[in-house]
Design a protein around this motif. Sequence first.
Motif, PDB file in Angstrom:
ATOM      1  N   VAL A  38     -11.341  36.835  13.339  1.00 27.01           N
ATOM      2  CA  VAL A  38     -11.329  35.766  12.288  1.00 27.01           C
ATOM      3  C   VAL A  38     -12.465  34.967  12.400  1.00 27.01           C
ATOM      4  O   VAL A  38     -13.004  34.609  11.417  1.00 27.01           O
ATOM      5  CB  VAL A  38      -9.921  35.473  11.629  1.00 27.01           C
ATOM      6  CG1 VAL A  38     -10.069  34.605  10.424  1.00 27.01           C
ATOM      7  CG2 VAL A  38      -9.118  36.749  11.257  1.00 27.01           C
ATOM      8  N   ILE A  39     -12.050  34.178  13.255  1.00 25.22           N
ATOM      9  CA  ILE A  39     -13.012  32.905  13.478  1.00 25.22           C
ATOM     10  C   ILE A  39     -14.678  33.315  13.860  1.00 25.22           C
ATOM     11  O   ILE A  39     -15.449  32.863  13.244  1.00 25.22           O
ATOM     12  CB  ILE A  39     -12.535  31.992  14.747  1.00 25.22           C
ATOM     13  CG1 ILE A  39     -11.223  31.494  13.913  1.00 25.22           C
ATOM     14  CG2 ILE A  39     -13.411  30.967  14.961  1.00 25.22           C
ATOM     15  CD1 ILE A  39     -10.246  30.889  15.248  1.00 25.22           C
ATOM     16  N   ASN A  40     -14.700  34.533  14.751  1.00 20.94           N
ATOM     17  CA  ASN A  40     -15.823  34.687  15.140  1.00 20.94           C
ATOM     18  C   ASN A  40     -16.721  35.783  14.562  1.00 20.94           C
ATOM     19  O   ASN A  40     -17.964  35.813  14.430  1.00 20.94           O
ATOM     20  CB  ASN A  40     -15.669  35.060  16.738  1.00 20.94           C
ATOM     21  CG  ASN A  40     -15.559  33.820  17.519  1.00 20.94           C
ATOM     22  OD1 ASN A  40     -15.826  32.638  17.308  1.00 20.94           O
ATOM     23  ND2 ASN A  40     -14.488  34.219  18.545  1.00 20.94           N
ATOM     24  N   ASP A  41     -15.987  36.794  13.952  1.00 25.50           N
ATOM     25  CA  ASP A  41     -16.592  37.798  13.475  1.00 25.50           C
ATOM     26  C   ASP A  41     -15.997  38.487  12.107  1.00 25.50           C
ATOM     27  O   ASP A  41     -14.962  39.456  12.402  1.00 25.50           O
ATOM     28  CB  ASP A  41     -16.855  38.956  14.698  1.00 25.50           C
ATOM     29  CG  ASP A  41     -17.674  40.086  14.272  1.00 25.50           C
ATOM     30  OD1 ASP A  41     -18.441  40.213  13.085  1.00 25.50           O
ATOM     31  OD2 ASP A  41     -17.748  41.084  14.871  1.00 25.50           O
ATOM     32  N   PRO A  42     -15.981  37.854  11.239  1.00 27.26           N
ATOM     33  CA  PRO A  42     -15.264  38.504   9.889  1.00 27.26           C
ATOM     34  C   PRO A  42     -15.665  39.568   9.699  1.00 27.26           C
ATOM     35  O   PRO A  42     -14.683  40.651   9.191  1.00 27.26           O
ATOM     36  CB  PRO A  42     -15.982  37.449   8.811  1.00 27.26           C
ATOM     37  CG  PRO A  42     -16.425  36.357   9.574  1.00 27.26           C
ATOM     38  CD  PRO A  42     -16.870  36.740  10.901  1.00 27.26           C
ATOM     39  N   LEU A  43     -16.782  40.284   9.936  1.00 29.01           N
ATOM     40  CA  LEU A  43     -17.014  41.892   9.638  1.00 29.01           C
ATOM     41  C   LEU A  43     -16.171  42.698  10.565  1.00 29.01           C
ATOM     42  O   LEU A  43     -15.650  43.855  10.135  1.00 29.01           O
ATOM     43  CB  LEU A  43     -18.426  42.218   9.863  1.00 29.01           C
ATOM     44  CG  LEU A  43     -19.474  41.564   8.749  1.00 29.01           C
ATOM     45  CD1 LEU A  43     -20.995  41.850   9.244  1.00 29.01           C
ATOM     46  CD2 LEU A  43     -19.011  41.796   7.440  1.00 29.01           C
ATOM     47  N   ALA A  44     -15.797  42.270  11.598  1.00 30.41           N
ATOM     48  CA  ALA A  44     -15.234  43.070  12.525  1.00 30.41           C
ATOM     49  C   ALA A  44     -13.691  43.242  11.978  1.00 30.41           C
ATOM     50  O   ALA A  44     -12.866  44.139  12.049  1.00 30.41           O
ATOM     51  CB  ALA A  44     -15.119  42.658  14.106  1.00 30.41           C
ATOM     52  N   VAL A  45     -13.387  41.890  11.407  1.00 35.32           N
ATOM     53  CA  VAL A  45     -11.915  41.914  10.717  1.00 35.32           C
ATOM     54  C   VAL A  45     -11.741  42.811   9.684  1.00 35.32           C
ATOM     55  O   VAL A  45     -10.890  43.579   9.417  1.00 35.32           O
ATOM     56  CB  VAL A  45     -11.494  40.415  10.465  1.00 35.32           C
ATOM     57  CG1 VAL A  45     -10.077  40.333   9.676  1.00 35.32           C
ATOM     58  CG2 VAL A  45     -11.618  39.600  11.633  1.00 35.32           C
ATOM     59  N   ASP A  46     -12.882  43.014   8.849  1.00 33.61           N
ATOM     60  CA  ASP A  46     -12.893  43.927   7.571  1.00 33.61           C
ATOM     61  C   ASP A  46     -12.747  45.392   8.156  1.00 33.61           C
ATOM     62  O   ASP A  46     -11.859  46.174   7.485  1.00 33.61           O
ATOM     63  CB  ASP A  46     -14.151  43.610   6.823  1.00 33.61           C
ATOM     64  CG  ASP A  46     -14.410  42.431   6.274  1.00 33.61           C
ATOM     65  OD1 ASP A  46     -13.114  41.876   5.953  1.00 33.61           O
ATOM     66  OD2 ASP A  46     -15.172  42.020   5.875  1.00 33.61           O
ATOM     67  N   ARG A  47     -13.490  45.670   9.369  1.00 27.12           N
ATOM     68  CA  ARG A  47     -13.185  46.951   9.852  1.00 27.12           C
ATOM     69  C   ARG A  47     -11.809  47.206  10.328  1.00 27.12           C
ATOM     70  O   ARG A  47     -11.213  48.450  10.054  1.00 27.12           O
ATOM     71  CB  ARG A  47     -14.447  47.128  10.971  1.00 27.12           C
ATOM     72  CG  ARG A  47     -15.612  47.448  10.477  1.00 27.12           C
ATOM     73  CD  ARG A  47     -16.737  47.713  11.627  1.00 27.12           C
ATOM     74  NE  ARG A  47     -16.545  46.936  12.622  1.00 27.12           N
ATOM     75  CZ  ARG A  47     -17.523  45.807  12.866  1.00 27.12           C
ATOM     76  NH1 ARG A  47     -18.495  45.542  11.845  1.00 27.12           N
ATOM     77  NH2 ARG A  47     -17.457  45.150  13.787  1.00 27.12           N
ATOM     78  N   PHE A  48     -11.356  46.233  10.789  1.00 26.20           N
ATOM     79  CA  PHE A  48      -9.757  46.648  11.217  1.00 26.20           C
ATOM     80  C   PHE A  48      -8.924  46.540  10.164  1.00 26.20           C
ATOM     81  O   PHE A  48      -8.060  47.355  10.210  1.00 26.20           O
ATOM     82  CB  PHE A  48      -9.562  45.145  12.302  1.00 26.20           C
ATOM     83  CG  PHE A  48      -8.273  45.379  12.550  1.00 26.20           C
ATOM     84  CD1 PHE A  48      -7.405  46.154  13.487  1.00 26.20           C
ATOM     85  CD2 PHE A  48      -7.060  44.559  11.887  1.00 26.20           C
ATOM     86  CE1 PHE A  48      -6.440  46.226  13.966  1.00 26.20           C
ATOM     87  CE2 PHE A  48      -5.709  44.473  12.095  1.00 26.20           C
ATOM     88  CZ  PHE A  48      -5.320  45.494  13.228  1.00 26.20           C
ATOM     89  N   GLU A  53      -5.288  50.606   6.972  1.00 25.75           N
ATOM     90  CA  GLU A  53      -5.063  51.048   5.511  1.00 25.75           C
ATOM     91  C   GLU A  53      -4.715  52.502   5.924  1.00 25.75           C
ATOM     92  O   GLU A  53      -4.365  53.264   4.861  1.00 25.75           O
ATOM     93  CB  GLU A  53      -5.918  50.821   4.631  1.00 25.75           C
ATOM     94  CG  GLU A  53      -5.890  49.458   4.284  1.00 25.75           C
ATOM     95  CD  GLU A  53      -4.658  49.093   3.739  1.00 25.75           C
ATOM     96  OE1 GLU A  53      -3.956  49.559   3.026  1.00 25.75           O
ATOM     97  OE2 GLU A  53      -4.076  47.551   4.111  1.00 25.75           O
ATOM     98  N   HIS A  54      -5.006  53.303   6.871  1.00 21.51           N
ATOM     99  CA  HIS A  54      -4.813  54.755   7.170  1.00 21.51           C
ATOM    100  C   HIS A  54      -3.115  55.021   7.205  1.00 21.51           C
ATOM    101  O   HIS A  54      -2.480  54.251   7.535  1.00 21.51           O
ATOM    102  CB  HIS A  54      -5.558  55.170   8.548  1.00 21.51           C
ATOM    103  CG  HIS A  54      -6.902  55.066   8.508  1.00 21.51           C
ATOM    104  ND1 HIS A  54      -7.847  55.818   7.788  1.00 21.51           N
ATOM    105  CD2 HIS A  54      -8.060  54.224   9.244  1.00 21.51           C
ATOM    106  CE1 HIS A  54      -8.985  55.723   8.291  1.00 21.51           C
ATOM    107  NE2 HIS A  54      -9.151  54.692   8.699  1.00 21.51           N
ATOM    108  N   PRO A  55      -3.035  56.216   6.555  1.00 23.50           N
ATOM    109  CA  PRO A  55      -1.648  56.532   6.418  1.00 23.50           C
ATOM    110  C   PRO A  55      -0.955  56.865   7.870  1.00 23.50           C
ATOM    111  O   PRO A  55       0.198  56.348   7.747  1.00 23.50           O
ATOM    112  CB  PRO A  55      -1.785  58.087   5.900  1.00 23.50           C
ATOM    113  CG  PRO A  55      -3.083  58.189   5.107  1.00 23.50           C
ATOM    114  CD  PRO A  55      -3.879  57.126   5.880  1.00 23.50           C
ATOM    115  N   LEU A  56      -1.534  57.360   8.811  1.00 16.75           N
ATOM    116  CA  LEU A  56      -0.990  57.049  10.390  1.00 16.75           C
ATOM    117  C   LEU A  56      -0.433  56.017  10.730  1.00 16.75           C
ATOM    118  O   LEU A  56       0.533  55.756  11.108  1.00 16.75           O
ATOM    119  CB  LEU A  56      -1.909  57.991  10.995  1.00 16.75           C
ATOM    120  CG  LEU A  56      -1.039  58.380  12.546  1.00 16.75           C
ATOM    121  CD1 LEU A  56      -0.103  59.120  12.307  1.00 16.75           C
ATOM    122  CD2 LEU A  56      -2.212  59.000  13.529  1.00 16.75           C
ATOM    123  N   VAL A  57      -1.514  54.792  10.289  1.00 14.97           N
ATOM    124  CA  VAL A  57      -1.040  53.384  10.682  1.00 14.97           C
ATOM    125  C   VAL A  57       0.154  53.039  10.017  1.00 14.97           C
ATOM    126  O   VAL A  57       1.037  52.360  10.410  1.00 14.97           O
ATOM    127  CB  VAL A  57      -2.325  52.552  10.698  1.00 14.97           C
ATOM    128  CG1 VAL A  57      -1.909  51.246  10.927  1.00 14.97           C
ATOM    129  CG2 VAL A  57      -3.426  53.127  11.601  1.00 14.97           C
TER     130      VAL A  57
END
Length: 64
Positions: A38-48, A53-57
Motif C-alpha cells: 500500500v505504501i510502496n506500490d499502489p498498483l500492485a495493491v489494486d491487482r491484489f 474478488e474471485h469466487p474461489l477466494v
Amino acid sequence: MIKPHQQHPLWFAYILHRLSGVGLALYLPSHFYILGLVINDPLAVDRFLSWSEHPLVKAAEAGM
C-alpha cells in the motif's frame, strides 16, 4: 489408539491453541506485506484486491 491424555478436554484446547498460532504465523507476514505494498506500490495493491474478488477466494474466506 487414542492415548488417555488425548481424551482430556484441555488436550483439544491445546490443539486449538496451536492451530490458531500457526494461522497467526501465516497471516501476519502476509498482512504486513500487503501493508507495505500500500505504501510502496499502489498498483500492485489494486491487482491484489482484484484477485481477492474471485469466487474461489471468496469461498475460501467463507470456509475460514
